[in-house]
Design an enzyme around this catalytic site. Structure first.
Site, PDB file in Angstrom:
ATOM      1  N   GLY A  73       0.806  -1.229   0.000  1.00 24.42           N
ATOM      2  CA  GLY A  73       0.000   0.000   0.000  1.00 24.42           C
ATOM      3  C   GLY A  73       0.830   1.266   0.000  1.00 24.42           C
TER       4      GLY A  73
ATOM      5  N   GLU B  32      -5.989  -8.247 -11.936  1.00 21.60           N
ATOM      6  CA  GLU B  32      -6.303  -7.124 -11.047  1.00 21.60           C
ATOM      7  C   GLU B  32      -7.653  -6.493 -11.417  1.00 21.60           C
ATOM      8  OE1 GLU B  32      -4.050  -4.214  -8.260  1.00 21.60           O
ATOM      9  OE2 GLU B  32      -3.042  -5.683  -9.482  1.00 21.60           O
TER      10      GLU B  32
ATOM     11  N   ASP C  80       2.257  -0.903 -14.071  1.00 20.65           N
ATOM     12  CA  ASP C  80       3.002  -1.569 -12.998  1.00 20.65           C
ATOM     13  C   ASP C  80       3.435  -2.968 -13.414  1.00 20.65           C
ATOM     14  OD1 ASP C  80       2.137   0.701 -11.796  1.00 20.65           O
ATOM     15  OD2 ASP C  80       0.781  -0.275 -10.384  1.00 20.65           O
TER      16      ASP C  80
HETATM   17  C1  GLA Z   1      -1.545   2.581  -9.971  1.00 23.65           C
HETATM   18  C2  GLA Z   1      -2.023   1.693 -11.115  1.00 23.65           C
HETATM   19  C3  GLA Z   1      -1.346   2.066 -12.423  1.00 23.65           C
HETATM   20  C4  GLA Z   1      -1.424   3.573 -12.684  1.00 23.65           C
HETATM   21  C5  GLA Z   1      -1.012   4.369 -11.444  1.00 23.65           C
HETATM   22  C6  GLA Z   1      -1.226   5.850 -11.629  1.00 23.65           C
HETATM   23  O1  GLA Z   1      -0.194   2.323  -9.703  1.00 23.65           O
HETATM   24  O2  GLA Z   1      -1.766   0.342 -10.833  1.00 23.65           O
HETATM   25  O3  GLA Z   1      -1.926   1.340 -13.469  1.00 23.65           O
HETATM   26  O4  GLA Z   1      -2.712   3.934 -13.112  1.00 23.65           O
HETATM   27  O5  GLA Z   1      -1.713   3.951 -10.287  1.00 23.65           O
HETATM   28  O6  GLA Z   1      -0.389   6.341 -12.604  1.00 23.65           O
END
Ligand code: GLA
Length: 387
Positions: A122, A160, A172
């Site tokens: 988190g 996800e 990510d």
């Molecule tokens: C999170 C999400 C990503 C992206 C970021 C904001 O990390 O997992 O896909 O949207 O927020 O840039």
């Protein structure tokens, strides 16, 4: 990381009675390009040295058994009848990947998986993507599934989106799969084409955790995404060819300011300008213009704070607090926001002093002791020990 996998492998062997294969996947920071990925836009993340390792071996009884030392519980699922939606526990990040692999037509044997993560949960450093990607590699290996890393990233994103219920973009998972040491990855989130941009060796990425936890599956992240979609629906009345905010220029958007509700307009403006900042940031980083890049990071933070409204007091204080410290080029919140970390570009020779000073300043201002990590861009996911 390789060294530490021996302890994990031993613990696994004591638990499951066989020698495992071990896989690792990194967390990430994002240098610039926030909340642009799900708008088909541009991002510029780097994988970092904090990662997740998963030890894995097959079982003959069709059960998926998941455990970890950091997180509570041991979980057992029958792969013939797995739950199809989140169970509300950390093991969802593992289970979801197994479920989407099955939904993609792969049949899975049973497996024991032991997850060990050093990415704080988190904190906006993609602890969830790191778990998903490491487990995807483990399950693929145990079942003889081969696919390109970009596909692995998509699969984990799907888990996800559909299993966990967080409508996250591809950033990510993609950088956890394809990050490269010493580089930022400038990714076109529509085509998934990317360029690797060297991060100059004389600079470090100093990550400062506000210690305020965020929660994506909760409403605000998904709401931002809906607001962007609403912006596209409104603008499509004049520009029927647009599919996402990626297709909208600042000029087009400005022309329709009066036609768009104020909040939606601000959200759209952030995304459109942030995409431009990523392009400009790529040019500046390639040219070694770290001060210029740092300036764009500051602008990005202000935009996330004022237009997109995903910052919080602690993140703002951490960013303001960095100003004037030795070796500082620029910084911003990184990741989804509402808590988590800031990323600071700092001259390598000043990184330790910077880390000490910012921790002290933040603690005095907020009464919270932050965690500070001095990072360099690292490699993406891989098998680190053969079973
Ligand atoms: C999170 C999400 C990503 C992206 C970021 C904001 O990390 O997992 O896909 O949207 O927020 O840039």
């Amino acid at each position: 990381m390789e060294m530490e996998s021996s302890g994990l492998s031993q613990r696994f062997a004591e638990w499951a009675g066989v020698r495992p294969a071990v896989f690792s996947a990194p967390g990430r920071v994002n240098l610039i390009g926030e909340h642009t990925d799900y708008n088909d836009g541009f991002v510029m993340p780097s994988a970092i040295g904090l990662g997740t390792r998963v030890a894995a071996a097959a079982r003959d009884d069709g059960q998926l058994v998941i455990r970890s030392e950091q997180f509570p519980g041991e979980f057992k699922f029958d792969l013939d009848h797995p739950p199809l939606h989140s169970t509300g526990s950390w093991c969802d990040y593992v289970l979801g990947v197994a479920v989407v692999l099955q939904q993609a037509g792969h049949s899975l044997r049973g497996a024991n998986l032991w997850v060990e993560s050093e990415v704080p949960i988190g904190a906006g450093l993609s602890s969830s993507a790191a778990i998903e990607v490491a487990c995807a590699l483990a399950l693929m290996k145990l079942n003889g599934i081969v696919m390109p890393m970009a596909e692995v990233a998509r699969l984990c994103q799907r888990s996800e989106n559909s299993f966990i219920g967080a409508r996250v973009g591809i950033m990510d998972q993609f950088v956890s799969c394809l990050g490269k040491a010493g580089h930022a990855l400038m990714l076109d989130c529509r085509s998934l084409e990317f360029d690797l941009i060297p991060v100059p060796e004389r600079v470090r990425m100093v990550v400062c955790n506000t210690m305020v936890k965020h929660q994506h599956a909760g409403g605000e992240y998904n709401r931002r995404r809906e607001e962007c979609e609403e912006g596209v629906r409104i603008l499509a009345r004049w520009y029927p060819e647009i599919r996402a905010l990626r297709d909208v220029s600042a000029a087009k958007l400005a022309e329709h300011e009066k036609d768009i509700p104020e909040t939606i307009f601000r959200r759209c403006r952030h995304v459109v300008e942030e995409n431009e900042r990523v392009q400009e940031g790529g040019r500046r980083l390639r040219g070694g213009d770290l001060s210029g890049f740092g300036q764009l990071m500051r602008e990005s933070h202000r935009s996330l704070r004022d237009l997109y409204e995903v910052s919080c007091r602690e993140l703002d204080v951490m960013v303001e607090t960095a100003e004037g410290l030795p070796g500082y080029y620029g910084g911003r919140m990184t990741g989804g926001g509402f808590g988590g970390c800031t990323l600071n570009l700092v001259e390598a020779t000043h990184a330790e002093v910077f880390a000490d000073l910012i921790a002290g300043r933040y603690e005095r201002a907020m009464g919270i002791k932050p965690a500070v990590y001095i990072c360099s861009a690292a490699d993406g996911a891989r098998e680190i020990l053969r079973g």
